[in-house]
Design an enzyme around this catalytic site. Structure first.
Site, PDB file in Angstrom:
ATOM      1  CG  ASN A   9      30.965  35.312  37.580  1.00  0.00           C
ATOM      2  OD1 ASN A   9      30.516  35.915  38.495  1.00  0.00           O
ATOM      3  ND2 ASN A   9      31.062  35.394  36.440  1.00  0.00           N
ATOM      4  CD1 TRP A  10      28.354  31.227  42.325  1.00  0.00           C
ATOM      5  CD2 TRP A  10      27.349  32.323  44.322  1.00  0.00           C
ATOM      6  NE1 TRP A  10      28.684  30.493  43.385  1.00  0.00           N
ATOM      7  CE2 TRP A  10      28.152  30.852  44.538  1.00  0.00           C
ATOM      8  CE3 TRP A  10      26.752  32.913  45.221  1.00  0.00           C
ATOM      9  CZ2 TRP A  10      28.163  30.492  46.007  1.00  0.00           C
ATOM     10  CZ3 TRP A  10      26.670  32.414  46.495  1.00  0.00           C
ATOM     11  CH2 TRP A  10      27.530  31.053  46.632  1.00  0.00           C
ATOM     12  CE  LYS A  11      28.110  34.418  34.231  1.00  0.00           C
ATOM     13  NZ  LYS A  11      28.083  34.505  32.832  1.00  0.00           N
ATOM     14  CG  HIS A  95      32.984  38.251  33.857  1.00  0.00           C
ATOM     15  ND1 HIS A  95      31.993  38.426  32.824  1.00  0.00           N
ATOM     16  CD2 HIS A  95      33.212  37.089  33.829  1.00  0.00           C
ATOM     17  CE1 HIS A  95      31.347  37.323  32.610  1.00  0.00           C
ATOM     18  NE2 HIS A  95      32.178  36.423  33.203  1.00  0.00           N
ATOM     19  CD  GLU A  97      28.294  38.094  31.988  1.00  0.00           C
ATOM     20  OE1 GLU A  97      28.078  38.009  33.484  1.00  0.00           O
ATOM     21  OE2 GLU A  97      28.192  36.859  31.432  1.00  0.00           O
ATOM     22  CD  GLU A 167      35.225  33.797  31.975  1.00  0.00           C
ATOM     23  OE1 GLU A 167      34.807  32.803  32.521  1.00  0.00           O
ATOM     24  OE2 GLU A 167      34.971  35.082  32.304  1.00  0.00           O
ATOM     25  N   GLY A 173      27.862  31.339  28.903  1.00  0.00           N
ATOM     26  CA  GLY A 173      26.457  31.417  29.292  1.00  0.00           C
ATOM     27  C   GLY A 173      25.819  30.776  27.801  1.00  0.00           C
ATOM     28  CB  SER A 213      29.629  26.456  28.080  1.00  0.00           C
ATOM     29  OG  SER A 213      28.386  27.656  27.818  1.00  0.00           O
ATOM     30  N   GLY A 234      30.670  29.905  35.595  1.00  0.00           N
ATOM     31  CA  GLY A 234      29.198  30.691  35.769  1.00  0.00           C
ATOM     32  C   GLY A 234      28.112  29.828  36.098  1.00  0.00           C
ATOM     33  N   GLY A 235      27.329  29.242  35.019  1.00  0.00           N
ATOM     34  CA  GLY A 235      26.121  28.550  35.285  1.00  0.00           C
ATOM     35  C   GLY A 235      26.277  27.356  36.288  1.00  0.00           C
TER      36      GLY A 235
HETATM   37  C1  PEP Z   1      31.325  33.099  33.537  1.00  0.00           C
HETATM   38  O1  PEP Z   1      30.571  33.739  33.738  1.00  0.00           O
HETATM   39  O2  PEP Z   1      32.699  33.582  33.799  1.00  0.00           O
HETATM   40  C2  PEP Z   1      31.127  32.058  32.777  1.00  0.00           C
HETATM   41  C3  PEP Z   1      32.145  31.206  32.112  1.00  0.00           C
HETATM   42  O3  PEP Z   1      29.815  31.533  32.634  1.00  0.00           O
HETATM   43  P1  PEP Z   1      29.285  30.416  32.064  1.00  0.00           P
HETATM   44  O4  PEP Z   1      29.969  29.151  32.623  1.00  0.00           O
HETATM   45  O5  PEP Z   1      27.833  30.396  32.518  1.00  0.00           O
HETATM   46  O6  PEP Z   1      29.589  30.294  30.687  1.00  0.00           O
END
Ligand code: PEP
Length: 250
Positions: A9-11, A95, A97, A167, A173, A213, A234-235
């Site tokens: 997920n590049w957000k 998600h 966010e 999640e 994040g 993470s 994500g990251g």
């Molecule tokens: C996400 O955006 O779904 C996520 C899990 O982010 P991260 O891996 O950065 O915690």
């Protein structure tokens, strides 16, 4: 028996050139991967370019969000047909966010999941508790509600088109990953819930990703849990080296 599924997920990251560079790098690096399903979810405006860049590779494309109506006066929204038109296979619904920053409700998320299925997209239903909910011992209640409401009206014929992503919001994040045991406990609870809502056979087949993470260093131990079938990343999905390493670890 459940094929692992890792999605990035590049957000709201990358620009046009950076999206294509990342997508093309992954397509090259992962060209021979067939034991893991892989998807990347770039921002809407780069979906077409990313689809072109991964074309012919095992890397599929997903959107980070969608709207449930087919077309019409919904300024700023994007329909499922539009997503398919630019090469999407998957779409993330709910998600954290979207739920906690934008204010999406379980009811809205449910409409999106159903519209995604109806259109032929494969939804990734994201669920997870806030830190204060975990500290108040409400994790299972919160996640059960999000899964149950998110899947309301999804038939037994369609349920296996859905991937569930657990999640924990406090792990997204933040660099704080759920321990493998914490992830496994919630994943097992979700699988039990799916058995109650559908059947044991469906529960045995549905894929449940962990997100929060996840990175190359913790991929193996998370994926070693019996009910962790993949990752929503994500990251660590923003670098070819990290994301492809995670996929090759599985
Ligand atoms: C996400 O955006 O779904 C996520 C899990 O982010 P991260 O891996 O950065 O915690």
């Amino acid at each position: 028996m459940r094929k692992p599924f890792i999605a990035g997920n590049w957000k709201m990251n990358k620009d046009s050139a950076g999206s294509v560079e990342l997508a093309a790098g992954l397509a090259k690096e992962l060209k021979d991967v067939d034991s893991v399903d892989v998807a990347v979810c770039p921002p809407f405006v780069y979906l077409q370019a990313v689809s072109n860049a991964v074309s012919g590779s095992p890397v599929k494309v997903g959107a980070q969000n969608m709207y449930f109506e087919a077309n019409g006066a919904f300024t700023g929204e994007i329909s499922t047909d539009m997503l398919k038109d630019v090469g999407c296979t998957y779409v993330i619904c709910g998600h954290s966010e979207r739920r906690h920053v934008i204010g999406e409700t379980d009811e809205l998320v449910n409409k999106k999941v159903k519209a995604a299925i109806e259109s032929g997209l494969l939804p990734i239903l994201a669920v997870g508790e806030l830190l204060e909910e975990r500290e108040a011992d409400k994790t299972n209640d919160v996640v059960k509600t999000q899964v149950t409401k998110g899947l309301e009206g999804v038939s037994a014929d369609d349920i296996l088109k859905v991937t569930i992503a657990y999640e924990p919001v406090w792990a997204i994040g933040t660099g704080k990953t759920a321990t493998p045991d914490q992830a496994q406990d919630v994943h097992a609870m979700i699988r039990g819930l799916i058995a109650e809502l559908y059947s044991q056979d469906v529960a045995d087949k549905i894929r449940i990703q962990y997100g929060g993470s996840a990175k190359p260093a913790n991929t193996a131990e998370l994926m070693a849990q019996p009910d962790v079938d993949g990752l929503l990343v994500g990251g660590a999905s923003l670098k070819v080296e990290d994301f492809s390493k995670m996929i090759k670890t599985v």
